[in-house]
Every structure is written in structure tokens, then in C-alpha cells.
Design a protein around this motif. Structure first.
Motif, PDB file in Angstrom:
ATOM      1  N   ALA A   1      65.539  49.341  61.198  1.00  0.00           N
ATOM      2  CA  ALA A   1      64.292  49.515  62.038  1.00  0.00           C
ATOM      3  C   ALA A   1      63.582  50.766  61.428  1.00  0.00           C
ATOM      4  CB  ALA A   1      64.413  49.490  63.406  1.00  0.00           C
ATOM      5  N   ASN A   2      64.330  51.647  60.783  1.00  0.00           N
ATOM      6  CA  ASN A   2      63.694  52.887  60.323  1.00  0.00           C
ATOM      7  C   ASN A   2      64.245  53.567  59.204  1.00  0.00           C
ATOM      8  OD1 ASN A   2      61.994  55.259  60.083  1.00  0.00           O
ATOM      9  ND2 ASN A   2      63.065  55.980  62.032  1.00  0.00           N
ATOM     10  N   PRO A   3      64.258  52.804  57.999  1.00  0.00           N
ATOM     11  CA  PRO A   3      65.197  52.962  57.001  1.00  0.00           C
ATOM     12  C   PRO A   3      64.941  54.405  56.208  1.00  0.00           C
ATOM     13  CG  PRO A   3      63.554  51.314  56.234  1.00  0.00           C
ATOM     14  CD  PRO A   3      63.214  51.575  57.718  1.00  0.00           C
ATOM     15  N   ARG A   4      66.142  54.874  55.596  1.00  0.00           N
ATOM     16  CA  ARG A   4      65.888  56.122  54.959  1.00  0.00           C
ATOM     17  C   ARG A   4      66.457  55.746  53.466  1.00  0.00           C
ATOM     18  NH1 ARG A   4      67.644  57.109  59.868  1.00  0.00           N
ATOM     19  NH2 ARG A   4      69.956  56.732  59.270  1.00  0.00           N
ATOM     20  N   LEU A   5      65.386  55.609  52.618  1.00  0.00           N
ATOM     21  CA  LEU A   5      65.779  55.038  51.206  1.00  0.00           C
ATOM     22  C   LEU A   5      65.675  55.930  50.214  1.00  0.00           C
ATOM     23  CD1 LEU A   5      64.196  51.576  51.610  1.00  0.00           C
ATOM     24  CD2 LEU A   5      66.733  52.218  51.736  1.00  0.00           C
ATOM     25  N   LEU A   6      66.807  56.341  49.411  1.00  0.00           N
ATOM     26  CA  LEU A   6      66.747  57.250  48.345  1.00  0.00           C
ATOM     27  C   LEU A   6      66.863  56.387  46.980  1.00  0.00           C
ATOM     28  CD1 LEU A   6      69.968  59.247  49.632  1.00  0.00           C
ATOM     29  CD2 LEU A   6      67.519  59.856  49.902  1.00  0.00           C
ATOM     30  N   ALA A   7      65.741  56.790  45.874  1.00  0.00           N
ATOM     31  CA  ALA A   7      65.573  56.143  44.786  1.00  0.00           C
ATOM     32  C   ALA A   7      65.984  57.112  43.458  1.00  0.00           C
ATOM     33  CB  ALA A   7      64.108  55.875  44.822  1.00  0.00           C
ATOM     34  N   ARG A   8      66.259  58.399  43.600  1.00  0.00           N
ATOM     35  CA  ARG A   8      66.287  59.136  42.393  1.00  0.00           C
ATOM     36  C   ARG A   8      66.974  60.615  42.797  1.00  0.00           C
ATOM     37  NH1 ARG A   8      63.392  62.471  38.919  1.00  0.00           N
ATOM     38  NH2 ARG A   8      61.737  62.879  40.446  1.00  0.00           N
ATOM     39  N   ALA A   9      67.640  60.849  41.749  1.00  0.00           N
ATOM     40  CA  ALA A   9      68.153  62.179  42.083  1.00  0.00           C
ATOM     41  C   ALA A   9      68.483  63.040  40.958  1.00  0.00           C
ATOM     42  CB  ALA A   9      69.640  62.128  42.689  1.00  0.00           C
ATOM     43  N   GLU A  10      68.206  64.566  41.144  1.00  0.00           N
ATOM     44  CA  GLU A  10      68.415  65.459  39.981  1.00  0.00           C
ATOM     45  C   GLU A  10      68.690  66.739  40.660  1.00  0.00           C
ATOM     46  OE1 GLU A  10      67.216  64.376  36.791  1.00  0.00           O
ATOM     47  OE2 GLU A  10      68.271  66.184  36.269  1.00  0.00           O
ATOM     48  N   GLY A  11      69.835  67.262  39.934  1.00  0.00           N
ATOM     49  CA  GLY A  11      70.185  68.723  40.351  1.00  0.00           C
ATOM     50  C   GLY A  11      70.534  68.715  41.672  1.00  0.00           C
ATOM     51  N   MET A  12      69.779  69.613  42.588  1.00  0.00           N
ATOM     52  CA  MET A  12      70.222  69.627  43.973  1.00  0.00           C
ATOM     53  C   MET A  12      69.245  68.751  44.658  1.00  0.00           C
ATOM     54  SD  MET A  12      72.455  71.802  44.871  1.00  0.00           S
ATOM     55  CE  MET A  12      72.033  71.799  46.472  1.00  0.00           C
ATOM     56  N   TYR A  13      68.672  67.882  44.199  1.00  0.00           N
ATOM     57  CA  TYR A  13      67.508  66.953  44.938  1.00  0.00           C
ATOM     58  C   TYR A  13      67.704  65.378  44.837  1.00  0.00           C
ATOM     59  CZ  TYR A  13      65.333  71.450  45.586  1.00  0.00           C
ATOM     60  OH  TYR A  13      65.170  73.006  45.922  1.00  0.00           O
ATOM     61  N   TYR A  14      67.382  64.831  45.710  1.00  0.00           N
ATOM     62  CA  TYR A  14      67.045  63.389  46.077  1.00  0.00           C
ATOM     63  C   TYR A  14      65.470  63.175  45.924  1.00  0.00           C
ATOM     64  CZ  TYR A  14      71.934  61.665  46.916  1.00  0.00           C
ATOM     65  OH  TYR A  14      73.155  61.498  46.845  1.00  0.00           O
ATOM     66  N   TRP A  15      65.130  62.082  45.691  1.00  0.00           N
ATOM     67  CA  TRP A  15      63.492  61.777  45.955  1.00  0.00           C
ATOM     68  C   TRP A  15      63.912  60.389  46.707  1.00  0.00           C
ATOM     69  CZ3 TRP A  15      64.772  65.091  42.272  1.00  0.00           C
ATOM     70  CH2 TRP A  15      63.953  65.967  41.939  1.00  0.00           C
ATOM     71  N   THR A  16      62.993  60.231  47.861  1.00  0.00           N
ATOM     72  CA  THR A  16      63.042  58.923  48.451  1.00  0.00           C
ATOM     73  C   THR A  16      62.193  57.879  47.886  1.00  0.00           C
ATOM     74  OG1 THR A  16      61.056  59.618  49.699  1.00  0.00           O
ATOM     75  CG2 THR A  16      63.163  60.210  50.697  1.00  0.00           C
ATOM     76  N   ALA A  17      62.362  56.775  48.133  1.00  0.00           N
ATOM     77  CA  ALA A  17      61.714  55.580  47.813  1.00  0.00           C
ATOM     78  C   ALA A  17      60.467  55.984  47.727  1.00  0.00           C
ATOM     79  CB  ALA A  17      62.166  54.272  48.242  1.00  0.00           C
ATOM     80  N   ASP A  18      59.614  56.668  48.506  1.00  0.00           N
ATOM     81  CA  ASP A  18      58.283  56.861  48.602  1.00  0.00           C
ATOM     82  C   ASP A  18      57.825  58.091  48.037  1.00  0.00           C
ATOM     83  OD1 ASP A  18      59.215  58.165  50.761  1.00  0.00           O
ATOM     84  OD2 ASP A  18      58.053  57.502  52.175  1.00  0.00           O
ATOM     85  N   GLY A  19      58.713  58.651  47.313  1.00  0.00           N
ATOM     86  CA  GLY A  19      58.365  59.974  46.550  1.00  0.00           C
ATOM     87  C   GLY A  19      58.623  61.326  47.113  1.00  0.00           C
ATOM     88  N   ARG A  20      59.322  61.454  48.309  1.00  0.00           N
ATOM     89  CA  ARG A  20      59.537  62.788  48.783  1.00  0.00           C
ATOM     90  C   ARG A  20      60.802  63.337  48.341  1.00  0.00           C
ATOM     91  NH1 ARG A  20      60.919  63.684  53.690  1.00  0.00           N
ATOM     92  NH2 ARG A  20      61.842  61.820  54.123  1.00  0.00           N
ATOM     93  N   GLN A  21      60.683  64.566  48.157  1.00  0.00           N
ATOM     94  CA  GLN A  21      61.738  65.372  47.448  1.00  0.00           C
ATOM     95  C   GLN A  21      62.659  65.765  48.665  1.00  0.00           C
ATOM     96  OE1 GLN A  21      60.992  68.368  44.420  1.00  0.00           O
ATOM     97  NE2 GLN A  21      62.342  69.856  45.492  1.00  0.00           N
ATOM     98  N   VAL A  22      64.030  65.732  48.634  1.00  0.00           N
ATOM     99  CA  VAL A  22      64.943  66.126  49.770  1.00  0.00           C
ATOM    100  C   VAL A  22      66.235  66.822  49.240  1.00  0.00           C
ATOM    101  CG1 VAL A  22      66.726  65.088  51.649  1.00  0.00           C
ATOM    102  CG2 VAL A  22      64.667  63.785  50.910  1.00  0.00           C
ATOM    103  N   LEU A  23      66.232  67.846  49.726  1.00  0.00           N
ATOM    104  CA  LEU A  23      67.404  68.910  49.283  1.00  0.00           C
ATOM    105  C   LEU A  23      68.512  68.267  49.865  1.00  0.00           C
ATOM    106  CD1 LEU A  23      68.436  71.855  48.223  1.00  0.00           C
ATOM    107  CD2 LEU A  23      68.109  72.523  50.398  1.00  0.00           C
TER     108      LEU A  23
END
Ligand SMILES: Cc1ncc(COP(=O)(O)O)c(C=O)c1O
Length: 445
Positions: free
Chosen positions: A29-51
Motif C-alpha cells: 500500500a505504501n512501497p519503499r523501492l530501492l533502485a540504485r546504490a553507491e558507496g554509503m547510499y541507496y537511491w529510491t526508484a523516484d530518485g531520492r538519496q538514502v544513507l
């Protein structure tokens, strides 16, 4: 939006994947989708950076996007994508076993490969029983695990594990004859301990009680995590693991350390047993072995165990156990490249360098509303929140989700927020992680 990222799939597209250890309906109902990762970070499917505050799931110890690993895997797949290890071999499997043996605690230099932590645990349990039988003690079939222990999800692992939700519906299907030590989490005595708690070593003496109840001659092994992560970070009291070792030695019982999360540098040396100076007979690992890139686990056994099994006619298979993908070539290549990174960048000891600053950072959360305990060791931290009345886990879940919305990934177990960042984390990122968590706790009722 970042051109490399795939667009958010529609909600209907989420239905087919039955997600593990997930509240599927709530997530979808409220997904959290990860799409890319580099170093200390993920990026979500809509492009947000996540530590990444949890190294993926306690596994990406060298940080994300390590090209050395992907290049090694790609090269291996091009050269030979698969080779059996039943009555056949391939060179890098032996190379990897030798590399691991050279990192291992004293004597633990016989390595059996698996594909996960759960498989490592079931393998270790089977080796323990097989060893006793090979030396004429075939009646030693019982295991002693521990309350709150997590040893994966195989039937062996849940039998020795002590997490009620993982066990309660499988009661009659679990291994018979397993008993459990008490867990060592005691907020009354130990809340806000910095590092190992000083109260609780005597809890190891309960092993003597269980031995008196079952008789040592029936017990194959004791299995514990040196530090458990999945139950919400439970630390061993000072002297506790040594005491377990002494009691096991006295009664000829094997001691198994499940180092699936503590292995590969999490607390300042390659393995927790080296930090605590207590050597088990068998050690299970997975996760950090390949930096989370390719599934792989490894079970380290004392040479005496391996040697005891090497008897009978030479053409006899000594252990009827193994996986099609034991020592899969791509996993071996990933592990070798990972070990190179750990060595070249000094990552296996980096947690020891950072641990004082880490401890200060996580303990700075003391005093915030609802924070009832803070636990830390190496690069592991946990903040325990007071449960909301009648709604255990709800406050922890809210904190986890809000952290994610504010660009920080932590892990939630009930009302405990756990952190175990990649070992490459920098001090400014530690500050960002902890400050974000503090702000979220302040904003969460
Ligand atoms: C101590 C321990 N053992 C075993 C496992 C299971 O590993 P896997 O999920 O790879 O099967 C885990 C996973 O978190 C773990 O923490």
C-alpha cells in the motif's frame, strides 16, 4: 528523475512477489523501492538519496557499488559460470578456503561452503552431530540454543533459535531435544551500558543446569550468536562467552558461534571470537563474506572435527551433505574480491577505530522521549523505544518509516531501531545518521 532509475512500478505489479519478513499488504500500500546504490547510499526508484545505516541487511560491509567485485564476478561468469563441487573441484574454491582459513580464529581452518546464513547454521548443526558419531558418541544429538537467538529460518535454525514469531506455528515440526539458555538482555541492570554490559555473566551458568537436566552425554553442541542482531541487538555480558566456553570444554560439548552478522569486521576484527578472545569449535558466516553481492555462506570447523570425520575407506564420502551451489564459482570470485577490498582498505579493523565516536554518537540519543535503552559495540548500535500501550512495534515502525522518508535507512525489530552501517562510513555520515534518528524520535509520539 535520474535516467538510470526504473520508474515506480504500478501497485498491481507488486502483487506477485510474496515478500520475506514483510507485512506484505502494508508495504504494497505504501512501497519503499530501492533502485540504485553507491558507496554509503541507496537511491529510491523516484530518485531520492538514502544513507544506508544498516549495510543493506548487515552484509554490505565495504559499501555499495564495488566495481572490483562486479568485475570479478563478470569475469568468472565469462570464464566458467558453474562447476560442480561434488566429486569435482575448481581452483578458486580452494583458494578461497585457504584465504578464509588464514583469517580465521586459531584452528578453525576447515571450511564448508553454503549459500546463506540459514544453510550455514543447518550445516554446522549437522557437522556437530556427525562429528560426535564419528568419534563414537552418537548419542550426543541434543542442541542448546538461547532465547532471542536468531539462526536463520531452516528447521534446524528455528529449533535452536529463540524468536517466538519464527517458531510458534512450527512447534511439532522442529528438531526434538533442543533446550535454550536464558537471553542476556536485562534493562533493569544494564540499560544504557556503553559497550558490553557488566551484569549478567552468571547467566552462562544456566548451561550447567541444562547439562544436569539432560546429561552432558546427550548434548552435541551449544549455539549462540556472540552478539545477536535480529532480536534487536543483544550483547554478551563481560565474561559470559568465556564462561560458556569453559562449561562446554568441561563437558566435551561443542561450542558453535553464529557469526553471520558479526563476521567480517563488524566489531573491529575479522570475527567476534577474536575480539572476545573465545574460540568456538564451529563458526557460521555468510553476509559480509561477499559484501552481500552474491549469496554465499561458509562454515569454519576446527581441524580436529574434520580429522575425526576422515576415517573409513578412502572412497567413502565422509559427510553426506552439500548444496549444488556450494562454492559456486561466481560467489567464490565475489568473496575473493571482497576479501581483497577488506585487506587493502583495512576495513576488518575499521570498526575498532570508529567505535568510540560511534558510541558517543548513539548515546547522544539518551534523554529523548521514549528512549529506554541504548546499546552499542563495534559498529553496531541499537535504540530501544518504549512500546505504545497495547501496540508493540508501532512506535518502532513509525520511526523506521520516517527515517526512510528523511533519507536514512535503519532497521526495526519491534520497538528497537538497529544500526550497522557499512564499515566505510565517515564521521560526518555517522553524525547525519544519528541526528536524523534523533529528529525523527523527537517528532514521533
Ligand atoms: C546470526 C544469524 N544467523 C543466521 C542468519 C540467517 O542468514 P540468512 O538470512 O542469510 O539465511 C542471520 C540473518 O540475519 C543471522 O543474523
Amino acid at each position: 528523475m535520474n535516467a538510470e532509475l526504473k520508474p515506480d512500478p504500478s501497485r498491481e505489479n507488486l502483487d506477485a512477489f510474496w515478500m520475506p519478513f514483510t507485512a506484505n499488504r502494508q508495504f504494497k500500500a505504501n512501497p519503499r523501492l530501492l533502485a540504485r546504490a553507491e558507496g554509503m547510499y541507496y537511491w529510491t526508484a523516484d530518485g531520492r538519496q538514502v544513507l544506508d545505516g544498516v549495510a543493506g541487511l548487515w552484509c554490505v560491509n565495504a559499501g555499495h557499488g564495488r566495481r572490483e567485485i562486479s568485475a570479478a564476478v563478470a569475469g568468472q561468469l565469462d570464464t566458467m559460470e558453474f562447476a560442480p563441487t561434488f566429486q569435482m573441484g575448481h581452483p578458486i574454491a580452494f583458494e578461497l578456503a585457504n584465504r578464509l582459513a588464514s583469517l580465521a580464529p586459531p584452528g578453525l581452518d576447515r571450511i564448508f561452503f553454503t549459500n546463506s546464513g540459514s544453510e550455514s547454521v543447518d550445516t554446522a548443526l549437522k557437522i556437530a552431530i556427525a562429528y560426535h558419531r564419528a568419534r563414537g558418541a552418537g548419542q550426543r544429538t541434543r542442541f542448546i540454543g538461547r532465547e532471542k537467538g536468531y539462526h536463520g529460518v531452516g528447521f534446524g535454525g528455528i529449533s535452536v533459535g529463540g524468536m517466538v514469531n519464527n517458531r510458534k506455528i512450527y512447534g511439532s515440526s522442529m528438531l526434538p531435544g533442543v533446550d535454550h539458555l536464558p537471553h542476556t538482555l536485562d534493562l533493569g541492570h544494564n540499560a544504557f551500558s556503553r559497550g558490553l554490559p557488566h551484569w549478567g555473566m552468571h547467566l552462562a551458568n544456566d548451561l550447567e543446569r541444562l547439562i544436569a537436566l539432560h546429561d552432558a552425554s546427550t548434548i552435541a553442541a551449544v549455539i549462540v550468536e556472540p552478539i545477536s542482531g535480529s532480536a534487536g541487538v543483544v550483547l554478551p555480558p563481560v565474561g559470559y562467552l568465556k564462561r560458556l566456553r569453559e562449561i562446554c570444554d568441561k563437558h566435551d560439548i561443542l561450542l558453535i558461534f553464529d557469526e553471520v552478522i558479526t563476521g567480517f569486521g563488524r566489531i573491529g576484527k575479522a570475527f567476534a571470537s577474536q575480539v572476545f578472545d573465545v574460540t568456538p569449535d564451529i563458526m557460521t558466516t555468510a553476509k559480509g563474506l561477499t559484501n552481500g553481492s552474491i549469496p554465499m555462506g561458509a562454515v569454519f570447523s576446527q581441524r580436529k572435527i574434520y580429522d575425526a570425520m576422515m576415517q573409513g575407506p578412502e572412497n567413502a564420502i565422509e559427510l553426506f551433505h552439500g548444496y549444488t551451489y556450494s562454492a559456486h564459482p561466481a560467489a567464490c570470485a565475489a568473496a575473493l574480491a571482497t576479501l581483497d577490498i577488506y585487506r587493502n582498505e583495512g576495513l576488518l579493523t575499521r570498526a575498532a577505530t570508529l567505535s568510540a565516536a560511534w558510541e558517543d554518537a548513539v548515546h547522544s540519543l539518551r534523554g529523548l522521549a521514549h528512549v529506554i535503552d541504548i546499546r552499542n559495540f563495534g559498529l553496531i548500535g541499537a535504540v530501544e523505544l518504549e512500546p505504545r500501550a497495547g501496540k508493540p512495534g508501532a512506535r518502532g515502525y513509525d520511526v523506521f518509516v520516517k527515517c526512510f522518508e528523511r533519507g536514512v535507512m535503519v532497521r526495526q525489530t519491534g520497538d528497537v531501531i538497529a544500526m550497522s552501517p557499512p564499515l566505510i562510513i565517515e564521521p560526518a555520515q555517522i553524525a547525519h545518521l544519528v541526528e536524523t534518528l534523533a529528529a525523527v524520535i523527537r517528532d514521533t509520539g
